[in-house]
Design a protein around this motif. Sequence first.
Motif, mmCIF file in Angstrom:
data_model
loop_
_atom_site.group_PDB
_atom_site.id
_atom_site.type_symbol
_atom_site.label_atom_id
_atom_site.label_comp_id
_atom_site.label_asym_id
_atom_site.label_seq_id
_atom_site.Cartn_x
_atom_site.Cartn_y
_atom_site.Cartn_z
ATOM 1 N N GLU A 121 0.823 -1.210 0.000
ATOM 2 C CA GLU A 121 0.000 0.000 0.000
ATOM 3 C C GLU A 121 0.859 1.264 0.000
ATOM 4 O OE1 GLU A 121 -3.443 1.154 0.169
ATOM 5 O OE2 GLU A 121 -3.667 -0.763 -0.840
ATOM 6 N N ASP A 122 2.057 1.170 0.579
ATOM 7 C CA ASP A 122 2.902 2.366 0.664
ATOM 8 C C ASP A 122 4.036 2.368 -0.372
ATOM 9 O OD1 ASP A 122 4.386 0.359 1.832
ATOM 10 O OD2 ASP A 122 4.969 1.533 3.582
ATOM 11 N N MET A 123 3.937 1.505 -1.377
ATOM 12 C CA MET A 123 4.974 1.473 -2.418
ATOM 13 C C MET A 123 4.949 2.776 -3.214
ATOM 14 S SD MET A 123 3.246 -1.097 -5.249
ATOM 15 C CE MET A 123 4.616 -1.034 -6.364
ATOM 16 N N GLU A 124 6.139 3.175 -3.680
ATOM 17 C CA GLU A 124 6.223 4.370 -4.504
ATOM 18 C C GLU A 124 6.089 3.991 -5.974
ATOM 19 O OE1 GLU A 124 8.796 7.833 -2.758
ATOM 20 O OE2 GLU A 124 9.965 5.964 -2.738
ATOM 21 N N LEU A 125 5.325 4.809 -6.686
ATOM 22 C CA LEU A 125 5.099 4.610 -8.107
ATOM 23 C C LEU A 125 5.683 5.786 -8.880
ATOM 24 C CD1 LEU A 125 1.314 3.637 -7.993
ATOM 25 C CD2 LEU A 125 3.288 2.099 -8.022
ATOM 26 N N VAL A 126 6.183 5.510 -10.053
ATOM 27 C CA VAL A 126 6.597 6.560 -10.971
ATOM 28 C C VAL A 126 5.474 6.705 -11.988
ATOM 29 C CG1 VAL A 126 8.283 7.309 -12.694
ATOM 30 C CG2 VAL A 126 9.047 6.021 -10.679
ATOM 31 N N PHE A 127 4.810 7.850 -11.963
ATOM 32 C CA PHE A 127 3.746 8.134 -12.927
ATOM 33 C C PHE A 127 4.325 8.907 -14.095
ATOM 34 C CE2 PHE A 127 0.519 6.838 -10.018
ATOM 35 C CZ PHE A 127 -0.558 6.536 -10.830
#
Length: 136
Positions: A121-127
Amino acid sequence: MTVIKQLKAKYPNALSWSFGDSPELADELAALVMKGLKTATCCSLLSFEKEEGSPSVGSYSIVLSGEGSPVCVIRTTAMYLKCFSDVTAELAKKEGEGDLSLDYWKKAHQAFFEREGTYSEDMELVFEEFQLIEIV
């Protein structure tokens, strides 16, 4: 000269890649781009850091079909980090998938990132937001 070589000559330094983690998903998502419904994508920060070539704002990408053939060219217009749990309905809609809802986005992307082995849930995503430049 192959189509990909012609496109790389037209768009120097363009990356070439396909969406998703299967040929079927690559075709489905590329079709959404070509219809103008998909104007953003994301990946886990972990996978982004492992990529040999990564997009940047202003760069071009040649989107490939599930079979590896070029189908369109996009240009990156924005990139930013976002926590999975902080993705908004607006961002989910820009991805253009399913019924365009945040609920659909969360379920589909959780399944994708679980297959990748990176989900939390707290993973970082590159948009990455992009615009369609041409259909091949």
